[in-house]
Design a protein around this motif. Sequence first.
Motif, short mmCIF file in Angstrom:
data_model
loop_
_atom_site.label_atom_id
_atom_site.label_comp_id
_atom_site.label_asym_id
_atom_site.label_seq_id
_atom_site.Cartn_x
_atom_site.Cartn_y
_atom_site.Cartn_z
N LEU A 144 -4.75 49.48 37.74
CA LEU A 144 -4.79 50.20 39.02
C LEU A 144 -3.77 49.66 39.99
N LEU A 197 -9.46 54.79 39.50
CA LEU A 197 -10.49 54.39 40.46
C LEU A 197 -11.88 54.73 39.93
N GLN A 198 -12.00 55.87 39.29
CA GLN A 198 -13.28 56.23 38.69
C GLN A 198 -13.66 55.28 37.56
N PHE A 246 -12.75 52.19 37.35
CA PHE A 246 -13.13 50.94 38.00
C PHE A 246 -14.57 50.98 38.50
N VAL A 276 -4.14 57.72 39.69
CA VAL A 276 -4.80 56.72 40.55
C VAL A 276 -6.28 57.05 40.73
N ILE A 277 -6.57 58.33 40.95
CA ILE A 277 -7.99 58.74 41.09
C ILE A 277 -8.77 58.48 39.81
#
Length: 410
Positions: free
Chosen positions: A387, A363-364, A366, A359-360
């Motif tokens: 995501l 997010l990066q 994105f 998930v992290i």
Amino acid sequence: LPAIAMESEPPSPTDQRRAVLKEQEQEALDVIKKDICVWLTNVVGHTVGLNNFWEALDTGTVFCKLAKQIQDRAENSKCIPMENVLCNTKAEHDSFQARDNAANFINWCRKLGVPDTVMFESNGLVMHTDDRRVVLCLLEVGRHASKVDMVAPQLVQLEKEIDATEAAEEQLEERESGDAEARATPSRTNIAPSVKAQLSPGSPTAKKTPQKATKTPQKATASLEKQVLDILQQCTCKEKITVCSSKNAKFVLLISNKRYTLFARVLSDRIMVRVGGGWDTLDHFLLAHDRCRGVNIFLSTKATLRNSDKGVTSLHATTSSKLPSPAEETDGQEAEKTQTVQQAPPPAVNASIIRTAAVIFMLQVFLFCVYFYGLRTPVLIGALVVLVIIGYQYAQEKIPTQVPLAKKDK
């Protein structure tokens, strides 16, 4: 209002251990009680059994008749008090006459030499509240009765057999040690020629040195030793039970740095052990002294679960000290399989950590797409979709999907 079903909490391991320990203690007492009942029936002639134990004894008349029988057999022996034991044969249950009969027998037992630790009270007999001391007192009376060549309980006969075996082994050890000392220290005295001739090996008058009597163990004793050793080897403690020696059903054990000497015998299809001066079943002894059996009662050899009338689960350990039937062996194996199936599977290793890292990372990705390409690019839309999917799976993992084992059984 709808009725709400209250779920009763399962008993704790401590409560289960206490329940099983109390049950095993009662089973050990019942084995001794059965032996006492057979002995009283043969001596007094009054039918006494486990079903009518209190009804046959609570008036005290059987006790007074037993004292009279022992006195008649003793024939003015110094080890038996010859005072008349008053008895009211018309005493009824829960009456003062029954208490008087019990008190007269208790006074006679004190003169006989029965210790106060096993002495019961008249009220405990009449009110049916102290069966343990009643049984142990009668067993002690049986020991004194055996001194005047009277029929004794089976346990007392086993005690005599054990004492005779121990005395014979001690004499044999002393004889062997004496012979070894005589061989190690040669005599320097002058011996006459005639005496030398008699002591020569070829002389017909030469005395032969007694050889060690080799006794082959019986099949029953060998089978009993093997059965006891199999039960002892089931200990799972870090410091396991150490069998220092085993010979003629005599076991010297080391349990938690404590030394115990056990004499094993079979009585009423149960393995009884003599520890010190008393008797106990092997099941109860191990449950009280072995840590793994005391902490986790499920480590007993063969266990079956049953529900009592109150809905509380209790465990009945049917270890090998009671000779099992084929049906009991099948039930024990099914119980062990059920216990294995009910064990929860191990959790997944690092599953949540991997999903959090994913998930992290997304997010990066994105944020990178927003910074370089703006909000209307197809790459940004794909990153958002991925995501969302991973976040949905991560949230779904946190929700328990399996019903707890206790509720599932219900």
